[in-house]
Design an enzyme around this catalytic site. Structure first.
Site, PDB file in Angstrom:
ATOM      1  N   ARG A  84       0.427  -5.721   9.862  1.00 29.94           N
ATOM      2  CA  ARG A  84       0.065  -5.530  11.275  1.00 29.94           C
ATOM      3  C   ARG A  84      -1.041  -6.534  11.603  1.00 29.94           C
ATOM      4  O   ARG A  84      -1.960  -6.748  10.809  1.00 29.94           O
ATOM      5  CB  ARG A  84      -0.443  -4.107  11.542  1.00 29.94           C
ATOM      6  CG  ARG A  84       0.642  -3.045  11.605  1.00 29.94           C
ATOM      7  CD  ARG A  84       1.593  -3.221  12.806  1.00 29.94           C
ATOM      8  NE  ARG A  84       2.653  -2.227  12.855  1.00 29.94           N
ATOM      9  CZ  ARG A  84       3.879  -2.387  12.344  1.00 29.94           C
ATOM     10  NH1 ARG A  84       4.207  -3.509  11.738  1.00 29.94           N
ATOM     11  NH2 ARG A  84       4.775  -1.423  12.454  1.00 29.94           N
ATOM     12  N   ASP A  95       3.433 -12.944   9.965  1.00 29.07           N
ATOM     13  CA  ASP A  95       4.611 -12.462  10.698  1.00 29.07           C
ATOM     14  C   ASP A  95       4.173 -11.529  11.815  1.00 29.07           C
ATOM     15  O   ASP A  95       5.010 -11.062  12.593  1.00 29.07           O
ATOM     16  CB  ASP A  95       5.563 -11.724   9.741  1.00 29.07           C
ATOM     17  CG  ASP A  95       6.871 -11.332  10.418  1.00 29.07           C
ATOM     18  OD1 ASP A  95       7.512 -12.239  10.993  1.00 29.07           O
ATOM     19  OD2 ASP A  95       7.233 -10.138  10.385  1.00 29.07           O
ATOM     20  N   HIS A 136       7.330 -11.601  14.021  1.00 24.94           N
ATOM     21  CA  HIS A 136       7.651 -10.229  13.580  1.00 24.94           C
ATOM     22  C   HIS A 136       9.144 -10.095  13.272  1.00 24.94           C
ATOM     23  O   HIS A 136       9.834  -9.230  13.830  1.00 24.94           O
ATOM     24  CB  HIS A 136       7.200  -9.199  14.625  1.00 24.94           C
ATOM     25  CG  HIS A 136       6.829  -7.893  13.986  1.00 24.94           C
ATOM     26  ND1 HIS A 136       5.717  -7.173  14.329  1.00 24.94           N
ATOM     27  CD2 HIS A 136       7.423  -7.172  12.990  1.00 24.94           C
ATOM     28  CE1 HIS A 136       5.650  -6.076  13.595  1.00 24.94           C
ATOM     29  NE2 HIS A 136       6.677  -6.060  12.773  1.00 24.94           N
TER      30      HIS A 136
HETATM   31  P1  NAD Z   1       4.033   2.423   2.569  1.00 25.08           P
HETATM   32  O1  NAD Z   1       3.522   3.606   3.298  1.00 25.08           O
HETATM   33  O2  NAD Z   1       5.136   2.589   1.583  1.00 25.08           O
HETATM   34  O3  NAD Z   1       2.816   1.703   1.801  1.00 25.08           O
HETATM   35  C1  NAD Z   1       1.576   1.492   2.390  1.00 25.08           C
HETATM   36  C2  NAD Z   1       0.542   1.554   1.288  1.00 25.08           C
HETATM   37  O4  NAD Z   1      -0.728   1.251   1.866  1.00 25.08           O
HETATM   38  C3  NAD Z   1       0.422   2.945   0.642  1.00 25.08           C
HETATM   39  O5  NAD Z   1       0.509   2.813  -0.763  1.00 25.08           O
HETATM   40  C4  NAD Z   1      -0.939   3.435   1.098  1.00 25.08           C
HETATM   41  O6  NAD Z   1      -1.596   4.243   0.124  1.00 25.08           O
HETATM   42  C5  NAD Z   1      -1.681   2.120   1.274  1.00 25.08           C
HETATM   43  N1  NAD Z   1      -2.866   2.247   2.097  1.00 25.08           N
HETATM   44  C6  NAD Z   1      -3.105   3.085   3.128  1.00 25.08           C
HETATM   45  N2  NAD Z   1      -4.349   2.902   3.603  1.00 25.08           N
HETATM   46  C7  NAD Z   1      -4.904   1.933   2.843  1.00 25.08           C
HETATM   47  C8  NAD Z   1      -6.173   1.322   2.827  1.00 25.08           C
HETATM   48  N3  NAD Z   1      -7.133   1.707   3.675  1.00 25.08           N
HETATM   49  N4  NAD Z   1      -6.401   0.363   1.913  1.00 25.08           N
HETATM   50  C9  NAD Z   1      -5.442   0.002   1.031  1.00 25.08           C
HETATM   51  N5  NAD Z   1      -4.217   0.543   0.992  1.00 25.08           N
HETATM   52  C10 NAD Z   1      -3.959   1.516   1.886  1.00 25.08           C
HETATM   53  O7  NAD Z   1       4.412   1.362   3.682  1.00 25.08           O
HETATM   54  P2  NAD Z   1       5.392   0.121   3.553  1.00 25.08           P
HETATM   55  O8  NAD Z   1       6.788   0.540   3.893  1.00 25.08           O
HETATM   56  O9  NAD Z   1       5.150  -0.579   2.273  1.00 25.08           O
HETATM   57  O10 NAD Z   1       4.874  -0.771   4.769  1.00 25.08           O
HETATM   58  C11 NAD Z   1       3.601  -1.382   4.749  1.00 25.08           C
HETATM   59  C12 NAD Z   1       3.288  -1.909   6.134  1.00 25.08           C
HETATM   60  O11 NAD Z   1       4.198  -2.968   6.441  1.00 25.08           O
HETATM   61  C13 NAD Z   1       3.522  -0.888   7.262  1.00 25.08           C
HETATM   62  O12 NAD Z   1       2.386  -0.090   7.469  1.00 25.08           O
HETATM   63  C14 NAD Z   1       3.815  -1.761   8.440  1.00 25.08           C
HETATM   64  O13 NAD Z   1       2.613  -1.981   9.141  1.00 25.08           O
HETATM   65  C15 NAD Z   1       4.290  -3.079   7.839  1.00 25.08           C
HETATM   66  N6  NAD Z   1       5.675  -3.410   8.176  1.00 25.08           N
HETATM   67  C16 NAD Z   1       5.926  -4.640   8.726  1.00 25.08           C
HETATM   68  C17 NAD Z   1       7.223  -4.996   9.036  1.00 25.08           C
HETATM   69  C18 NAD Z   1       7.561  -6.365   9.598  1.00 25.08           C
HETATM   70  O14 NAD Z   1       8.687  -6.575  10.066  1.00 25.08           O
HETATM   71  N7  NAD Z   1       6.659  -7.330   9.571  1.00 25.08           N
HETATM   72  C19 NAD Z   1       8.257  -4.090   8.819  1.00 25.08           C
HETATM   73  C20 NAD Z   1       7.965  -2.843   8.244  1.00 25.08           C
HETATM   74  C21 NAD Z   1       6.668  -2.519   7.924  1.00 25.08           C
END
Ligand code: NAD
Length: 334
Positions: A234, A258, A295
């Site tokens: 994000r 992205d 994105h």
């Molecule tokens: P997920 O929930 O499986 O993993 C997120 C991880 O971040 C978890 O292990 C959580 O414990 C950790 N986390 C939470 N707060 C934290 C902090 N303060 N410090 C460190 N780690 C922390 O999520 P995911 O499916 O792996 O997705 C990750 C991120 O990717 C999403 O939150 C989303 O913002 C982003 N995303 C981007 C796209 C894109 O097209 N660019 C698509 C999907 C997701």
């Protein structure tokens, strides 16, 4: 269930209509983003289906609630565009698509790393112009380099698995260490150690009040000179102005994005005939060592099909009073 679908692109419609042959919801497609200005379109729809640049703040939610909306189904994993407290207070349920293809995002992340490192974006243009000089195209071996991954959930773990194949050393930071990451040989460290020792830093945690501007001046000051910074999570995880200063001072050697903090004004639209007024974004584009995609990390046919199917399945579960497990509530951490 009668569902208003906002921010509809042709591909959303195609995949949702295909998936709906199984679910039979009444889908009405709207191209505009959902904001307070367009919220009147949702009146009378018990379900509103949104995407990441729709803005479900208090004002919008109030209008949805008074129009009879009971369910908000986001076609995304992230939900920072939805005021969860506000939705709960108005008795609305929020559902999301927690995993549609973590591979799509992870593979795009590695694509950014490889492209930036080997300057493939520059080589593509050079060769088309008959310029076969190699000056300025030198990269480095990923083998033996140290990559710091912040957030070792679904996407971060797959990025780590892929990079392990390149022979990288893997550092990790997460509030909740993932046993699968530890089994892979990732070493959990604090942020200070990760920032100090990583050649490449890749962000895979959600945007929360805690992670807002995680990459700020203090973080940057700890990093190696010439570090590669990658953000496919994000935009607001990064203080963009600080990062621009870091690029100017050469502290940041490579930047792959992205996502962008102010992306809702830009991404997913063809603005090629418009004047882009965002000077911060335009400044980013002037650096040869910055690569930005709009994105699109999630954007594979596998992911879009999964998003469509899970979204409609979430709506069916709500309609039948079943818990899908994809509900998000206020104070959830990820
Ligand atoms: P997920 O929930 O499986 O993993 C997120 C991880 O971040 C978890 O292990 C959580 O414990 C950790 N986390 C939470 N707060 C934290 C902090 N303060 N410090 C460190 N780690 C922390 O999520 P995911 O499916 O792996 O997705 C990750 C991120 O990717 C999403 O939150 C989303 O913002 C982003 N995303 C981007 C796209 C894109 O097209 N660019 C698509 C999907 C997701």
């Amino acid at each position: 269930m009668k569902t208003a679908i906002f921010s509809t692109k042709s591909y959303d419609r195609k995949f949702l209509e295909a998936a709906n042959t199984k679910y039979h919801h009444e889908l009405i497609f709207f191209e505009p983003r959902l904001t307070i200005d367009t919220s009147a379109l949702a009146v009378g729809f018990p379900c509103v289906c949104v995407f990441i640049n729709d803005l479900l703040d208090d004002g919008t939610l109030q209008i949805l609630a008074s129009g009879g909306t009971k369910l908000i189904a986001t076609r995304s994993a992230g939900f920072n565009h939805i005021d969860l407290n506000g939705a709960a207070g108005l008795g609305m349920t929020v559902v999301r698509v927690p995993a549609y293809s973590p591979y799509a995002v992870a593979e795009h992340t590695v694509g950014l790393i490889l492209t930036l490192n080997r300057k493939i974006h520059r080589a593509y243009n050079r060769v088309r112009e008959g310029n076969f000089a190699l000056d300025g195209l030198m990269g480095f071996d990923l083998y033996n380099r140290t990559v710091g991954i912040i957030g070792t959930g679904k996407i971060g773990l797959i990025v780590a698995q892929i990079l392990k194949g390149f022979g990288c050393h893997l550092l990790a930071y997460d509030l909740y260490p993932n046993p699968e990451a530890e089994a892979l040989g990732m070493k959990y460290v604090d942020l200070l150690e990760l920032f100090t020792n990583s050649d490449i830093i890749s962000l895979h945690c959600p945007l929360t009040p805690q992670t807002y501007h995680l990459i700020d001046e203090a973080a940057l000051s700890l990093m190696k000179s010439g570090v590669m910074l990658i953000n496919t999570s994000r935009g607001a995880l990064i203080d963009t102005k600080v990062v621009i200063d870091g690029l100017k001072s050469r502290k940041i050697g490579y930047l792959g994005l992205d996502v962008y903090e102010q992306e809702s004004e830009l991404f997913f639209e063809d603005l090629s005939d418009e004047v882009i007024e965002d000077d911060v974004f335009q400044r980013l584009l002037t650096f040869p060592n910055v690569l930005i995609t709009g994105h699109q990390a999630f954007f594979t046919e596998d992911a879009i099909a999964n998003i469509a199917d899970t979204t409609l399945s979430n709506i069916t579960d709500f309609e039948l009073g079943r818990v899908s497990g994809n509900e998000v509530r206020a104070k959830v951490d990820s």
